[in-house]
Scaffold this motif. Structure first.
Motif: not given
Length: 82
Positions: A2-10
């Protein structure tokens, strides 16, 4: 991965969902602030009653008030033998 942007959004979304109180919390807190601890306890019990009895059908709840032991855990076994 998973990309870091998606992880931060989650993580941000999960934090918002966890921090905001739900209707159950507001249902108990508002009577507590308005009327005191006793009213809040009854509100909490009334709010929790459907969650406790969700595994029971209406016959189990009626039998609960007629007997001293809760028939709910054995309700599935009773239905299989009936």
């Amino acid at each position: 991965m998973i990309s870091s942007g998606r992880l931060l959004a989650f993580i941000a979304t999960a934090f918002v969902v966890i921090v905001i109180p739900g209707p159950s919390v507001l249902f108990v807190v508002s009577p507590a602030l308005a009327s005191g601890r006793r009213v809040a306890m009854f509100s909490m019990l009334g709010n929790a009653a459907p969650q406790v009895s969700s595994g029971c059908d209406h016959r189990d709840i009626i039998m609960l008030f007629r007997s001293e032991t809760c028939p709910c855990p054995s309700s599935s076994a009773r239905r299989q033998t009936a």
